[in-house]
Design a protein around this motif. Structure first.
Motif, PDB file in Angstrom:
ATOM      1  N   UNK A   1      31.458  -2.217  -1.822  1.00  0.00           N
ATOM      2  CA  UNK A   1      29.756  -1.832  -1.754  1.00  0.00           C
ATOM      3  C   UNK A   1      29.689  -0.170  -1.768  1.00  0.00           C
ATOM      4  N   UNK A   2      30.651   0.971  -1.456  1.00  0.00           N
ATOM      5  CA  UNK A   2      30.488   2.029  -0.898  1.00  0.00           C
ATOM      6  C   UNK A   2      30.761   2.429  -2.471  1.00  0.00           C
ATOM      7  N   UNK A   3      31.651   1.608  -3.903  1.00  0.00           N
ATOM      8  CA  UNK A   3      32.060   2.530  -4.371  1.00  0.00           C
ATOM      9  C   UNK A   3      30.601   1.470  -5.674  1.00  0.00           C
TER      10      UNK A   3
ATOM     11  N   UNK B   1      38.833  -7.996   7.844  1.00  0.00           N
ATOM     12  CA  UNK B   1      39.143  -7.490   6.823  1.00  0.00           C
ATOM     13  C   UNK B   1      38.018  -7.512   5.567  1.00  0.00           C
ATOM     14  N   UNK B   2      38.119  -8.878   5.108  1.00  0.00           N
ATOM     15  CA  UNK B   2      37.167  -9.142   4.384  1.00  0.00           C
ATOM     16  C   UNK B   2      35.812  -8.638   4.425  1.00  0.00           C
ATOM     17  N   UNK B   3      35.320  -8.258   5.423  1.00  0.00           N
ATOM     18  CA  UNK B   3      34.083  -7.598   6.127  1.00  0.00           C
ATOM     19  C   UNK B   3      34.812  -5.813   5.495  1.00  0.00           C
ATOM     20  N   UNK B   4      35.314  -5.119   5.664  1.00  0.00           N
ATOM     21  CA  UNK B   4      35.669  -4.107   5.389  1.00  0.00           C
ATOM     22  C   UNK B   4      36.233  -3.737   4.128  1.00  0.00           C
ATOM     23  N   UNK B   5      36.522  -5.554   3.481  1.00  0.00           N
ATOM     24  CA  UNK B   5      36.833  -4.989   1.605  1.00  0.00           C
ATOM     25  C   UNK B   5      35.811  -5.417   0.959  1.00  0.00           C
ATOM     26  N   UNK B   6      34.457  -6.105   1.839  1.00  0.00           N
ATOM     27  CA  UNK B   6      33.124  -5.888   1.333  1.00  0.00           C
ATOM     28  C   UNK B   6      32.362  -4.577   1.272  1.00  0.00           C
ATOM     29  N   UNK B   7      32.553  -4.387   2.062  1.00  0.00           N
ATOM     30  CA  UNK B   7      31.810  -2.721   2.976  1.00  0.00           C
ATOM     31  C   UNK B   7      32.626  -1.460   1.811  1.00  0.00           C
ATOM     32  N   UNK B   8      33.960  -1.339   1.522  1.00  0.00           N
ATOM     33  CA  UNK B   8      34.727  -0.662   0.531  1.00  0.00           C
ATOM     34  C   UNK B   8      33.509  -1.108  -0.672  1.00  0.00           C
TER      35      UNK B   8
ATOM     36  N   UNK C   1      25.355   9.656   0.388  1.00  0.00           N
ATOM     37  CA  UNK C   1      24.083   9.717   1.972  1.00  0.00           C
ATOM     38  C   UNK C   1      23.802   8.493   1.087  1.00  0.00           C
ATOM     39  N   UNK C   2      24.358   7.387   2.094  1.00  0.00           N
ATOM     40  CA  UNK C   2      23.101   5.702   1.467  1.00  0.00           C
ATOM     41  C   UNK C   2      24.181   5.379   3.094  1.00  0.00           C
ATOM     42  N   UNK C   3      23.365   4.201   4.072  1.00  0.00           N
ATOM     43  CA  UNK C   3      23.744   3.666   4.667  1.00  0.00           C
ATOM     44  C   UNK C   3      25.733   3.126   4.139  1.00  0.00           C
ATOM     45  N   UNK C   4      26.085   2.611   2.916  1.00  0.00           N
ATOM     46  CA  UNK C   4      27.497   2.409   2.922  1.00  0.00           C
ATOM     47  C   UNK C   4      28.515   2.624   3.671  1.00  0.00           C
ATOM     48  N   UNK C   5      28.034   4.614   3.865  1.00  0.00           N
ATOM     49  CA  UNK C   5      29.322   5.387   4.384  1.00  0.00           C
ATOM     50  C   UNK C   5      29.622   4.625   5.136  1.00  0.00           C
ATOM     51  N   UNK C   6      28.454   4.479   6.516  1.00  0.00           N
ATOM     52  CA  UNK C   6      28.732   4.658   8.124  1.00  0.00           C
ATOM     53  C   UNK C   6      29.745   2.726   8.509  1.00  0.00           C
ATOM     54  N   UNK C   7      28.923   2.266   7.332  1.00  0.00           N
ATOM     55  CA  UNK C   7      29.686   0.554   7.500  1.00  0.00           C
ATOM     56  C   UNK C   7      30.803   0.418   6.854  1.00  0.00           C
ATOM     57  N   UNK C   8      31.131   1.153   6.133  1.00  0.00           N
ATOM     58  CA  UNK C   8      32.048   1.047   5.069  1.00  0.00           C
ATOM     59  C   UNK C   8      33.567   1.811   6.926  1.00  0.00           C
ATOM     60  N   UNK C   9      33.250   2.971   7.039  1.00  0.00           N
ATOM     61  CA  UNK C   9      34.438   3.524   8.008  1.00  0.00           C
ATOM     62  C   UNK C   9      34.165   2.349   9.004  1.00  0.00           C
TER      63      UNK C   9
ATOM     64  N   UNK D   1      44.947   5.441   0.083  1.00  0.00           N
ATOM     65  CA  UNK D   1      44.290   5.461  -1.017  1.00  0.00           C
ATOM     66  C   UNK D   1      43.068   5.180  -1.037  1.00  0.00           C
ATOM     67  N   UNK D   2      42.142   4.308  -0.634  1.00  0.00           N
ATOM     68  CA  UNK D   2      40.401   3.892  -0.781  1.00  0.00           C
ATOM     69  C   UNK D   2      40.054   6.107   0.198  1.00  0.00           C
ATOM     70  N   UNK D   3      40.257   6.327   0.730  1.00  0.00           N
ATOM     71  CA  UNK D   3      40.277   7.515   1.901  1.00  0.00           C
ATOM     72  C   UNK D   3      40.281   8.552   1.077  1.00  0.00           C
ATOM     73  N   UNK D   4      41.395   9.100  -0.166  1.00  0.00           N
ATOM     74  CA  UNK D   4      41.595  10.017  -1.156  1.00  0.00           C
ATOM     75  C   UNK D   4      40.445   9.708  -2.293  1.00  0.00           C
ATOM     76  N   UNK D   5      40.073   8.442  -2.370  1.00  0.00           N
ATOM     77  CA  UNK D   5      39.580   8.408  -3.564  1.00  0.00           C
ATOM     78  C   UNK D   5      38.080   8.402  -2.976  1.00  0.00           C
ATOM     79  N   UNK D   6      37.695   8.707  -1.754  1.00  0.00           N
ATOM     80  CA  UNK D   6      36.232   8.106  -0.841  1.00  0.00           C
ATOM     81  C   UNK D   6      35.576  10.393  -1.211  1.00  0.00           C
TER      82      UNK D   6
END
Length: 290
Positions: free
Chosen positions: A175-177, A166-173, A136-144, A270-275
């Motif tokens: 941040x979500x964690x 790819x760098x941006x996606x990694x940073x977003x992921x 429930x925060x902005x990192x979820x849509x940003x990451x997706x 792997x990241x989505x399993x953890x999600x």
């Protein structure tokens, strides 16, 4: 929450497929004839394959069509409408490229917007859930969205876009964690606030509500050890971002490019399993699992 394979397949494959459709809609690349057919076939196999996989998690798949009528209040309904719209418009746009060697730019832009919109609505299905503070925060849509666009650029062979994305996606992921790890504690939700007995002192359960398992425990309470979660995070970020970046920077050939796509896909899995596995639903508080 329970990391159902069908939902993991759906969110991973459809995100990559719609990401590729978005780049094709914008003319990046702009193939025609059989080359265009191959690109669109891959995009549709991923997008439609992911959507089909999602139906296996429905309790009553035969009622899926009813979801389209709830677009005013349901992100799931909006997702379905965006997905169908994107697939139809991109099919017409793709037909122009494959059979007529013509790019209908307006249709492409609309289809690209709907493709990205589909992934956004998927993300919002999870973001809206206040009962799962990690989501429930902005990192979820940003990451997706960032993973969708980066994966699309990678599949489309747009190296100059794929590297920074790819760098941006990694940073977003990441941040979500990071934000997600403290989300449940910061939400202020405890058994005391849920029962309204906090003013009387410390509140704790006298005994578990059930002696055995039930639907809530199966679907909404899934516990993974921190040590295992950390290892999976490292694997996910290395395969999703690290290895593809190294490959693209060293030699972006077709063969190695394919390896980069496979590595990225496994990393996203792997990241989505953890999600899902690390999503702490507040109902777990009542069972002493949080």
């Amino acid at each position: 929450m329970h990391p159902a394979p069908s939902v993991i397949l759906f969110s991973t494959l459809s995100g990559l497929g719609f990401g590729l459709l978005a780049f094709l809609g914008l003319g990046m690349p702009g193939p025609t004839g059989w080359v265009a057919f191959v690109f669109f076939a891959i995009a549709y196999l991923l997008a439609v394959g992911g959507l089909i996989a999602s139906t296996f998690h429905l309790g009553h798949p035969e009622r899926a069509l009813k979801a389209f009528s709830q677009w005013r209040s349901s992100w799931l309904s909006r997702e379905g409408i965006c997905a169908v719209g994107a697939l139809i418009i991109m099919a017409i746009y793709g037909a122009g490229l494959v059979f007529f060697g013509t790019r209908w730019g307006v249709l492409g832009v609309i289809g690209a917007a709907l493709s990205i919109g589909t992934v956004f609505t998927t993300a919002m299905i999870y973001t809206q859930m206040k009962t799962v503070p990690r989501w429930h925060n902005f990192t979820t849509p940003t990451m997706f969205l960032s993973i969708c666009i980066a994966g699309g650029a990678l599949l489309a062979g747009q190296i100059s876009f794929a590297i920074p994305l790819l760098v941006l996606a990694g940073a977003a992921q990441i941040a979500h964690w990071v934000l997600g790890d403290t989300a449940l504690a910061k939400s202020g939700t405890t058994i005391a606030t849920a029962t309204g007995l906090g003013a009387r002192g410390d509140v704790r359960a006298f005994e578990p509500p059930h002696t055995g398992t039930n639907y809530l425990l199966k679907e909404f309470v899934y516990v993974i050890g921190r040590k295992h979660a950390f290892k999976l995070r490292v694997i996910a970020i290395v395969l999703m971002v690290g290895l593809p970046l190294v490959i693209l920077l060293i030699s972006p050939s077709h063969i190695l490019g394919g390896l980069a796509v496979i590595s990225h896909l496994i990393g996203v899995f792997a990241a989505r399993w953890l999600f899902f596995a690390q999503a702490e639903h507040v109902v777990g508080l009542y069972y002493g699992k949080r």
